[in-house]
Every structure is written in C-alpha cells, then in structure tokens.
Design a protein around this motif. Structure first.
Motif, PDB file in Angstrom:
ATOM      1  N   TRP A   1       5.918 -22.990   7.823  1.00 47.92           N
ATOM      2  CA  TRP A   1       5.807 -21.798   7.146  1.00 47.92           C
ATOM      3  C   TRP A   1       6.404 -20.573   7.887  1.00 47.92           C
ATOM      4  CZ3 TRP A   1       2.184 -21.122   3.114  1.00 47.92           C
ATOM      5  CH2 TRP A   1       1.255 -22.329   2.697  1.00 47.92           C
ATOM      6  N   ARG A   2       7.093 -19.648   6.959  1.00 49.30           N
ATOM      7  CA  ARG A   2       7.623 -18.487   7.683  1.00 49.30           C
ATOM      8  C   ARG A   2       7.440 -17.289   6.856  1.00 49.30           C
ATOM      9  NH1 ARG A   2      10.875 -18.064  11.454  1.00 49.30           N
ATOM     10  NH2 ARG A   2      12.598 -16.577  10.277  1.00 49.30           N
ATOM     11  N   THR A   3       7.545 -16.243   7.548  1.00 48.44           N
ATOM     12  CA  THR A   3       7.127 -15.019   6.831  1.00 48.44           C
ATOM     13  C   THR A   3       8.632 -14.147   6.964  1.00 48.44           C
ATOM     14  OG1 THR A   3       6.180 -13.649   8.585  1.00 48.44           O
ATOM     15  CG2 THR A   3       5.007 -14.952   6.887  1.00 48.44           C
ATOM     16  N   SER A   4       9.005 -13.187   6.054  1.00 47.90           N
ATOM     17  CA  SER A   4      10.094 -12.379   6.146  1.00 47.90           C
ATOM     18  C   SER A   4       9.894 -11.000   5.592  1.00 47.90           C
ATOM     19  CB  SER A   4      11.329 -13.117   5.736  1.00 47.90           C
ATOM     20  OG  SER A   4      12.781 -12.219   5.884  1.00 47.90           O
ATOM     21  N   LEU A   5      10.566 -10.128   5.734  1.00 43.00           N
ATOM     22  CA  LEU A   5      10.591  -8.943   5.036  1.00 43.00           C
ATOM     23  C   LEU A   5      11.989  -8.504   4.213  1.00 43.00           C
ATOM     24  CD1 LEU A   5       9.102  -6.293   4.341  1.00 43.00           C
ATOM     25  CD2 LEU A   5      10.169  -5.202   6.102  1.00 43.00           C
ATOM     26  N   MET A   6      11.969  -8.997   3.148  1.00 42.21           N
ATOM     27  CA  MET A   6      13.227  -8.726   2.194  1.00 42.21           C
ATOM     28  C   MET A   6      13.503  -7.421   1.717  1.00 42.21           C
ATOM     29  SD  MET A   6      14.113 -12.214   2.592  1.00 42.21           S
ATOM     30  CE  MET A   6      15.436 -12.002   1.296  1.00 42.21           C
ATOM     31  N   PRO A   7      14.477  -6.977   1.233  1.00 43.61           N
ATOM     32  CA  PRO A   7      14.843  -5.680   0.752  1.00 43.61           C
ATOM     33  C   PRO A   7      13.732  -5.553  -0.675  1.00 43.61           C
ATOM     34  CG  PRO A   7      16.885  -6.671   1.273  1.00 43.61           C
ATOM     35  CD  PRO A   7      15.859  -7.692   1.556  1.00 43.61           C
ATOM     36  N   ALA A   8      13.342  -6.619  -1.147  1.00 44.33           N
ATOM     37  CA  ALA A   8      12.524  -6.381  -2.195  1.00 44.33           C
ATOM     38  C   ALA A   8      10.962  -6.469  -1.952  1.00 44.33           C
ATOM     39  CB  ALA A   8      12.515  -7.628  -3.236  1.00 44.33           C
ATOM     40  N   GLY A   9      10.686  -6.841  -0.604  1.00 45.21           N
ATOM     41  CA  GLY A   9       9.480  -6.862  -0.126  1.00 45.21           C
ATOM     42  C   GLY A   9       9.135  -7.988   0.689  1.00 45.21           C
ATOM     43  N   PRO A  10       8.083  -7.967   1.271  1.00 42.86           N
ATOM     44  CA  PRO A  10       7.432  -9.311   2.009  1.00 42.86           C
ATOM     45  C   PRO A  10       7.328 -10.534   1.255  1.00 42.86           C
ATOM     46  CG  PRO A  10       5.639  -7.898   1.414  1.00 42.86           C
ATOM     47  CD  PRO A  10       6.691  -7.199   0.876  1.00 42.86           C
ATOM     48  N   VAL A  11       7.494 -11.827   2.110  1.00 38.12           N
ATOM     49  CA  VAL A  11       7.674 -13.248   1.357  1.00 38.12           C
ATOM     50  C   VAL A  11       7.008 -13.889   2.509  1.00 38.12           C
ATOM     51  CG1 VAL A  11       9.812 -13.471   2.263  1.00 38.12           C
ATOM     52  CG2 VAL A  11       8.922 -14.912   0.115  1.00 38.12           C
ATOM     53  N   THR A  12       6.130 -14.974   1.997  1.00 37.26           N
ATOM     54  CA  THR A  12       5.728 -16.048   2.684  1.00 37.26           C
ATOM     55  C   THR A  12       6.391 -17.375   1.982  1.00 37.26           C
ATOM     56  OG1 THR A  12       3.668 -15.047   3.401  1.00 37.26           O
ATOM     57  CG2 THR A  12       3.890 -17.611   3.555  1.00 37.26           C
ATOM     58  N   TYR A  13       6.993 -18.089   2.902  1.00 38.76           N
ATOM     59  CA  TYR A  13       7.415 -19.273   2.157  1.00 38.76           C
ATOM     60  C   TYR A  13       7.163 -20.723   3.040  1.00 38.76           C
ATOM     61  CZ  TYR A  13      11.544 -18.200   5.484  1.00 38.76           C
ATOM     62  OH  TYR A  13      12.164 -17.985   6.481  1.00 38.76           O
ATOM     63  N   ARG A  14       7.044 -21.735   2.341  1.00 40.01           N
ATOM     64  CA  ARG A  14       6.562 -23.022   2.820  1.00 40.01           C
ATOM     65  C   ARG A  14       7.906 -23.816   2.569  1.00 40.01           C
ATOM     66  NH1 ARG A  14       3.883 -27.635   0.958  1.00 40.01           N
ATOM     67  NH2 ARG A  14       2.504 -28.494   2.440  1.00 40.01           N
ATOM     68  N   LEU A  15       8.280 -24.474   3.531  1.00 34.71           N
ATOM     69  CA  LEU A  15       9.288 -25.533   3.284  1.00 34.71           C
ATOM     70  C   LEU A  15       8.901 -27.134   3.731  1.00 34.71           C
ATOM     71  CD1 LEU A  15      12.177 -23.567   4.986  1.00 34.71           C
ATOM     72  CD2 LEU A  15      11.437 -23.412   2.605  1.00 34.71           C
TER      73      LEU A  15
END
Length: 309
Positions: A46-60
């Motif tokens: 699981w990771r989070t990031s702040l993209m230009p479009a907004g925040p995201v959490t993703y699960r790989l």
C-alpha cells in the motif's frame, strides 16, 4: 480502516518480462512505520501519493511473475493509473548490462525481474531524502513519521490505519522552524526543505530532463548535494546509474562485497565506472540478493537528538 464509498480504479498491469514487485519498490519505503508506504500481512503493498490531480492511495499485489494488480482510490487515482508502468519500471532496461564480477553476474541471473522504479514525484521523494542527510536512519524516519503525521492528509480509500498522504510543497513551506525542531530536524535540513518547497514546480520539471541536467537542477538548490540528488534520481527519475556518492556506508560496502576490502568514494566511483550506465543497478542487485557485505568493526553510529540543540 477508513472506507470510502468511491469505487477504486482497477488495473492489471501485464509486463512482457519478469517483474519483482517487492524488491523493486522496497527503496521507496522509509522504514516500517512509514505513513506513506505499508506492506500488509497478506503481502500487498500500500502506498500514498499526491498527484497533480489530488491524493491517491494504491494497493499493489503481484499476481504472477509478470503481472501486478492495482487498486487506487482518491481524486488522483485515474492519473496515477496512467503512471503505473513507470512505477513498475517499464522504462528500465538492463540492455548492455553484462557484469564480469561473478557476484554481480550471479545476482543478475537470479533477479531478472529487478526494476528501477520511477515515481515521477520529485519533491515527494526529495523531502524524506533531505531528512536522511548526515543523520542516523532511525532518527530520519522518526522525523518523517512525525511531520507527515502532523501535516499530511488522511489517505483516501480503505487504507491501513495510520496511513497519510504526504503534504504538498506549500504546506512544507509553512511549517514553522520550532516544529521542525520538535521533530528532530536541525536548521540546515529544515532550511533545505523549505527552500526546495519554494521551487518545487521547477524541480518537478526534472522528470523530462537528461540525467546530468536533472542533477544540476536539483543541486542548484542550497542544501541539495551529490548524495541527495542521486537518491532522488534513483527513485523519482528511475536512474539506474545514479550512485549515492557521499553515503556513510556505500563505498565500503561495495569494496568489501566485490573486492574483499574497503573503498573510499573516489575508489568506488573508479571501480564502478565500467558498469555505467548501470552502476546503481549493480548496487541494488548486491542488496537484493544478500551479497552486500560490510564487516562491523565497532559500535553503531549514535542517534543524534537535535531537539536539545
């Protein structure tokens, strides 16, 4: 867990070659308590990031030797999905990498799926890297946890408890000096973070630059030197050749691992020269295969508490 009603963006990435998800992305985490990077007991990353479009959490999750399933939540989920191939190292090619040293050759044979990831998020990688300058990793990671915990936003979607999205540059610029101090960050590092935050947009432009140009742009910021620029290039720009010259342990580790004796920085640079443009790849292969060696001759480096200064 905080569950969002919004449906996730789902992607199944199929690569045309082997892919080691856990080993390839391990360098993106900042310790076990990293609020932006978590491996759960089921093996999911699981990771989070702040993209230009907004925040995201993703699960790989790795499905098989060549495919990874991704679920992403938040305003930045669709944008992130477009960058997933870069994160999984699809731009990274080991073409021409044919090391002669038996250890490196064996490591390369054993790990054909090791990739150098490319997050594309320069400032996001830069801040924790600055925190790691000239201090014990334990202290740097504690500072990162405290600052992101206080100033980051809650992770969108069903993220594991405690996960946060790293703050944007404008938030880092406004953190008062006394709060950096309480987090164990000395004035030199806090100034470097605040200064970099003021030019974050220009730093993000390095994703489209040649490696030498990108390094020069990063190093033009006061407080960012060769080591910091290389650490950022490895993670944000996917540079398989960036060597962290100036690292407290690296030169000695390379020397002991490949020559049976320590090297200093100039010696390491000279020795690794024939491996260009895959010098960092060689170092990662030693680490991932457990062949990175550095004898312990004395006590570990003391953890400095800057809060009392």
């Amino acid at each position: 867990m905080t569950v969002s009603a919004a449906a996730p963006v789902e992607t199944l990435h199929r690569s045309g070659r082997p892919l080691l998800l856990a080993a390839s992305l391990a360098t993106l985490g900042r310790g076990r308590g990293d609020p932006c990077h978590r491996v759960t007991p089921d093996g999911a990353l699981w990771r989070t990031s702040l993209m230009p479009a907004g925040p995201v959490t993703y699960r790989l999750v790795q499905r098989d030797p060549t495919s990874v399933h991704c679920r992403a939540w938040g305003p930045g989920a669709v944008e992130f999905a477009d960058t997933l191939p870069d994160l999984l190292g699809e731009r990274d090619e080991a073409t021409g990498f044919a090391p002669r040293h038996p250890k490196l050759a064996e490591a390369h044979r054993r790990c054909p799926g090791l990739r150098i990831p490319r997050t594309g998020r320069v400032f996001e990688v830069l801040v924790p890297t600055i925190l790691e300058q000239k201090v014990h990793g334990i202290a740097a990671r504690a500072s990162w946890r405290r600052l992101v915990g206080a100033h980051g936003a809650p992770a969108p979607g069903p993220a594991p408890a405690g996960m946060r999205v790293p703050p944007p540059a404008e938030v880092w610029r406004r953190i008062p000096s006394w709060e950096f101090h309480r987090a164990g960050v000395d004035p030199k590092r806090s100034r470097a973070i605040v200064t970099a935050a003021a030019v974050a947009d220009r730093l993000e432009q390095t994703v489209a630059m040649a490696p030498e140009e990108a390094a020069a742009r990063l190093r033009a910021v006061p407080g960012i030197g060769v080591w910091t620029a290389a650490e950022v290039a490895q993670r944000a720009l996917g540079d398989a050749d960036a060597v962290s010259v100036g690292d407290f342990h690296l030169a000695a580790m390379v020397g002991w691992s490949l020559l049976g004796r320590p090297l200093d920085d100039p010696g390491m640079v000279e020795y690794l020269e024939p491996l260009r443009p895959h010098r960092y790849r060689a170092i990662r292969l030693l680490e991932v295969t457990g062949q990175a060696v550095k004898p312990k001759f004395g006590p570990r480096t003391a953890v400095t508490d800057h809060r009392s200064h």
